[in-house]
Enzyme design. Structure first.
Site, PDB file in Angstrom:
ATOM      1  N   HIS A   1      -1.924   4.995  -7.926  1.00 21.21           N
ATOM      2  CA  HIS A   1      -1.180   6.229  -7.096  1.00 21.21           C
ATOM      3  C   HIS A   1      -1.391   5.637  -5.635  1.00 21.21           C
ATOM      4  O   HIS A   1      -1.351   6.630  -4.504  1.00 21.21           O
ATOM      5  CB  HIS A   1      -2.061   7.425  -7.276  1.00 21.21           C
TER       6      HIS A   1
ATOM      7  N   TYR B   1      -1.029  11.350   6.465  1.00 26.18           N
ATOM      8  CA  TYR B   1      -0.705  11.535   5.148  1.00 26.18           C
ATOM      9  C   TYR B   1       0.001  10.568   4.169  1.00 26.18           C
ATOM     10  O   TYR B   1      -0.222  10.150   3.182  1.00 26.18           O
ATOM     11  CB  TYR B   1       0.358  12.799   5.082  1.00 26.18           C
TER      12      TYR B   1
ATOM     13  N   SER C   1      -0.788   2.082 -12.375  1.00 29.98           N
ATOM     14  CA  SER C   1      -0.878   2.502 -10.897  1.00 29.98           C
ATOM     15  C   SER C   1      -1.987   3.035 -10.736  1.00 29.98           C
ATOM     16  O   SER C   1      -2.768   3.751 -11.520  1.00 29.98           O
ATOM     17  CB  SER C   1       0.345   3.692 -10.953  1.00 29.98           C
TER      18      SER C   1
ATOM     19  N   ILE D   1       3.231  -3.360  -3.361  1.00 32.81           N
ATOM     20  CA  ILE D   1       4.405  -4.176  -3.433  1.00 32.81           C
ATOM     21  C   ILE D   1       4.978  -4.168  -1.932  1.00 32.81           C
ATOM     22  O   ILE D   1       5.600  -3.034  -1.677  1.00 32.81           O
ATOM     23  CB  ILE D   1       5.388  -4.064  -4.492  1.00 32.81           C
ATOM     24  N   ARG D   2       5.060  -5.538  -1.313  1.00 35.67           N
ATOM     25  CA  ARG D   2       5.677  -5.400   0.004  1.00 35.67           C
ATOM     26  C   ARG D   2       6.571  -6.659   0.237  1.00 35.67           C
ATOM     27  O   ARG D   2       7.271  -6.851   1.013  1.00 35.67           O
ATOM     28  CB  ARG D   2       4.489  -5.439   1.004  1.00 35.67           C
TER      29      ARG D   2
ATOM     30  N   GLN E   1       9.953  12.620 -12.366  1.00 37.32           N
ATOM     31  CA  GLN E   1       8.296  12.658 -12.500  1.00 37.32           C
ATOM     32  C   GLN E   1       7.905  14.141 -12.665  1.00 37.32           C
ATOM     33  O   GLN E   1       8.276  15.061 -11.902  1.00 37.32           O
ATOM     34  CB  GLN E   1       7.902  12.088 -11.383  1.00 37.32           C
TER      35      GLN E   1
ATOM     36  N   ARG F   1      -4.647   6.677  -3.398  1.00 35.99           N
ATOM     37  CA  ARG F   1      -4.352   8.135  -2.970  1.00 35.99           C
ATOM     38  C   ARG F   1      -5.450   9.153  -3.420  1.00 35.99           C
ATOM     39  O   ARG F   1      -5.533  10.119  -2.971  1.00 35.99           O
ATOM     40  CB  ARG F   1      -3.236   8.568  -2.695  1.00 35.99           C
TER      41      ARG F   1
ATOM     42  N   TYR G   1       4.811  16.613 -12.842  1.00 33.46           N
ATOM     43  CA  TYR G   1       3.291  17.147 -12.386  1.00 33.46           C
ATOM     44  C   TYR G   1       3.402  18.375 -13.447  1.00 33.46           C
ATOM     45  O   TYR G   1       4.064  19.355 -13.364  1.00 33.46           O
ATOM     46  CB  TYR G   1       3.169  17.534 -11.111  1.00 33.46           C
TER      47      TYR G   1
ATOM     48  N   LYS H   1       2.338   7.901 -16.223  1.00 28.85           N
ATOM     49  CA  LYS H   1       1.956   7.071 -14.856  1.00 28.85           C
ATOM     50  C   LYS H   1       0.744   7.269 -14.461  1.00 28.85           C
ATOM     51  O   LYS H   1       0.028   8.526 -14.359  1.00 28.85           O
ATOM     52  CB  LYS H   1       2.950   7.569 -13.717  1.00 28.85           C
TER      53      LYS H   1
ATOM     54  N   ASP I   1       3.062  -0.185 -10.153  1.00 25.57           N
ATOM     55  CA  ASP I   1       3.249   0.057  -8.697  1.00 25.57           C
ATOM     56  C   ASP I   1       1.752   0.055  -8.026  1.00 25.57           C
ATOM     57  O   ASP I   1       0.568   0.003  -8.558  1.00 25.57           O
ATOM     58  CB  ASP I   1       4.002   1.184  -8.468  1.00 25.57           C
TER      59      ASP I   1
HETATM   60  C1  FNR Z   1       2.915   9.475  -3.522  1.00 22.45           C
HETATM   61  N1  FNR Z   1       2.731   9.272  -4.943  1.00 22.45           N
HETATM   62  C2  FNR Z   1       3.189  10.300  -5.967  1.00 22.45           C
HETATM   63  N2  FNR Z   1       3.066  10.073  -7.139  1.00 22.45           N
HETATM   64  C3  FNR Z   1       3.570  10.936  -8.110  1.00 22.45           C
HETATM   65  O1  FNR Z   1       3.434  10.640  -9.440  1.00 22.45           O
HETATM   66  N3  FNR Z   1       4.099  11.920  -7.677  1.00 22.45           N
HETATM   67  C4  FNR Z   1       4.171  12.217  -6.293  1.00 22.45           C
HETATM   68  O2  FNR Z   1       4.841  13.343  -5.802  1.00 22.45           O
HETATM   69  C5  FNR Z   1       3.780  11.406  -5.202  1.00 22.45           C
HETATM   70  N4  FNR Z   1       3.809  11.389  -4.249  1.00 22.45           N
HETATM   71  C6  FNR Z   1       3.426  10.720  -3.183  1.00 22.45           C
HETATM   72  C7  FNR Z   1       3.368  10.950  -1.847  1.00 22.45           C
HETATM   73  C8  FNR Z   1       3.230   9.942  -1.068  1.00 22.45           C
HETATM   74  C9  FNR Z   1       3.138  10.217   0.731  1.00 22.45           C
HETATM   75  C10 FNR Z   1       2.748   8.651  -1.117  1.00 22.45           C
HETATM   76  C11 FNR Z   1       2.501   7.532  -0.440  1.00 22.45           C
HETATM   77  C12 FNR Z   1       2.646   8.361  -2.883  1.00 22.45           C
HETATM   78  C13 FNR Z   1       2.456   7.850  -5.369  1.00 22.45           C
HETATM   79  C14 FNR Z   1       3.540   6.779  -5.593  1.00 22.45           C
HETATM   80  O3  FNR Z   1       4.438   7.196  -6.803  1.00 22.45           O
HETATM   81  C15 FNR Z   1       3.059   5.216  -5.713  1.00 22.45           C
HETATM   82  O4  FNR Z   1       2.259   5.507  -7.066  1.00 22.45           O
HETATM   83  C16 FNR Z   1       2.510   4.768  -4.816  1.00 22.45           C
HETATM   84  O5  FNR Z   1       3.150   5.252  -3.469  1.00 22.45           O
HETATM   85  C17 FNR Z   1       2.925   3.187  -4.954  1.00 22.45           C
HETATM   86  O6  FNR Z   1       1.922   2.409  -3.783  1.00 22.45           O
HETATM   87  P1  FNR Z   1       2.554   1.677  -2.637  1.00 22.45           P
HETATM   88  O7  FNR Z   1       3.904   1.334  -3.121  1.00 22.45           O
HETATM   89  O8  FNR Z   1       2.875   3.011  -1.496  1.00 22.45           O
HETATM   90  O9  FNR Z   1       1.683   0.874  -2.037  1.00 22.45           O
END
Ligand code: FNR
Length: 367
Positions: free
Chosen positions: A264, A38, A262, A298-299, A140, A267, A142, A240, A295
């Site tokens: 996301h 996940y 972004s 970024i590592r 943030q 995902r 939703y 976002k 975003d």
């Molecule tokens: C997320 N992301 C995310 N974004 C958001 O707006 N609300 C949320 O609740 C979540 N939840 C979430 C859960 C998990 C497990 C992940 C990995 C990501 C997306 C997050 O804010 C962001 O956009 C990405 O994680 C950025 O990429 P990197 O830094 O993980 O590569």
């Protein structure tokens, strides 16, 4: 986590934890396989997950030498507020999946490192449990299916001292995540979400109606909801997940004050445009003073520099700080932030840039 005491150990980190990638290797050992899937996975074939990382390799840095950097600093201003550095924490929901202290640990670490964090709607820790005096926190949102249901969250964010509302617009439907499905991942039944049910309930549809288009899409946010949101909060609103320049322009016309470019973390929609490319395109379509944040992938400190060179005012990290959380709680999160910040500071010094404002496209090359 009730005190900052564990963070005193920041100087006693074991030698095998030198980079954010080291934390990734450790985190997998602390999590069940479905939770790991996940966290680390993404939509469909996870092509965007991979591209978010590899896009940085295609950009080369062109350093300038012999500049006087003795007045150097990493600070920036956004919406009239000072931020000590441009490394923010992206919203990530359900953080007790990764560590029992979840967001309580993350936000403590962020505060100690003066890193602005964005609290997810799906937090396991309520907004009123966080330090109301910490100036570095955004909320943030939703969309909750209607204005009536969304408004209380905005009101609470204002009440508890959050400085901006980030509405995530790229996930009107959850991504199709093959890996997560194969692992049968689901949230624990007893998990507490103080602000919202985890999923918006679908409106009833008649047998002749389409479940998705006449159902979920009916309750997803629309442009007039964004207009309403901007008018109904005193806080700056950011969108976002914007990737298209026309959406970016429209948002700004409606009074949105900033954008987080972004996908996301790969995902939601696999093979979406690389967010770094989108950042560059969108930057060229908007007035120069509109803050764009970035975003995805970024590592390293050099990645932060490249995103800033392409037009970002600040960046957010997602998975890396959760790798820190899973490995060592608040201490791990703080160390992840510190590691990335130090790498970025050294990169700035090697690039000959004293302030964030000096970082621009003249410092990068693409073959
Ligand atoms: C997320 N992301 C995310 N974004 C958001 O707006 N609300 C949320 O609740 C979540 N939840 C979430 C859960 C998990 C497990 C992940 C990995 C990501 C997306 C997050 O804010 C962001 O956009 C990405 O994680 C950025 O990429 P990197 O830094 O993980 O590569």
């Amino acid at each position: 986590m009730t005190s900052t005491q564990p963070l005193a150990a920041l100087n006693e980190i074991p030698a095998y934890l030198q980079t954010l990638l080291d934390y990734e290797k450790q985190a997998v050992q602390h999590l069940a396989p479905d939770v790991w899937g996940y966290l680390s996975g993404g939509a469909m074939r996870e092509i965007s997950v991979g591209q978010n990382l590899s896009q940085f390799e295609r950009i080369q840095l062109i350093p300038r030498h012999l500049n006087d950097l003795t007045q150097g600093n990493t600070s920036l201003e956004l919406f009239g507020q000072h931020y000590p550095h441009p490394i923010f924490l992206a919203p990530i929901g359900h953080q007790q999946l990764f560590h029992p202290q979840g967001e309580a640990a993350t936000t403590l670490a962020a505060e100690v490192m003066q890193s602005n964090y964005v609290l997810s709607t799906f937090t396991n820790t309520a907004m009123d449990q966080l330090n109301p005096h910490n100036p570095y926190k955004w909320f943030q949102l939703y969309w909750q299916g209607s204005r009536e249901k969304s408004y209380p969250l905005i009101g609470q964010a204002e009440q508890y001292g959050f400085k901006a509302i980030v509405i995530t617009v790229d996930a009107p439907h959850v991504g199709i995540r093959d890996r997560e499905r194969q692992l049968a991942f689901h949230l624990p039944n007893d998990m507490q979400h103080p602000h919202t049910p985890t999923h918006i309930s679908f409106p009833d549809v008649s047998p002749s109606e389409h479940k998705l288009f006449n159902g979920l899409m009916k309750v997803s946010p629309k442009w007039d909801d964004i207009e309403w949101l901007v008018k109904n909060t005193q806080l700056p609103v950011l969108l976002k997940g914007v990737l298209h320049p026309a959406d970016a322009k429209k948002a700004i016309e409606l009074g949105v004050q900033g954008l987080i470019i972004s996908n996301h973390g790969g995902r939601i929609l696999d093979t979406s445009i690389s967010p770094l490319t989108a950042l560059e395109i969108i930057k060229d379509h908007l007035p120069a003073d509109i803050p764009l944040l970035y975003d995805g992938g970024i590592r390293r400190g050099t990645d932060v520099f490249k995103a800033l060179a392409l037009g970002a005012s600040a960046v957010l990290i997602g998975r890396p700080y959760i790798y820190g959380l899973a490995t060592a709680g608040a201490l791990g999160v703080a160390h992840v932030i510190r590691t990335l910040l130090e790498e970025f500071e050294v990169t700035m010094a090697l690039m000959g840039t004293a302030t964030l404002k000096e970082i621009n496209r003249d410092y990068i090359y693409r073959s």
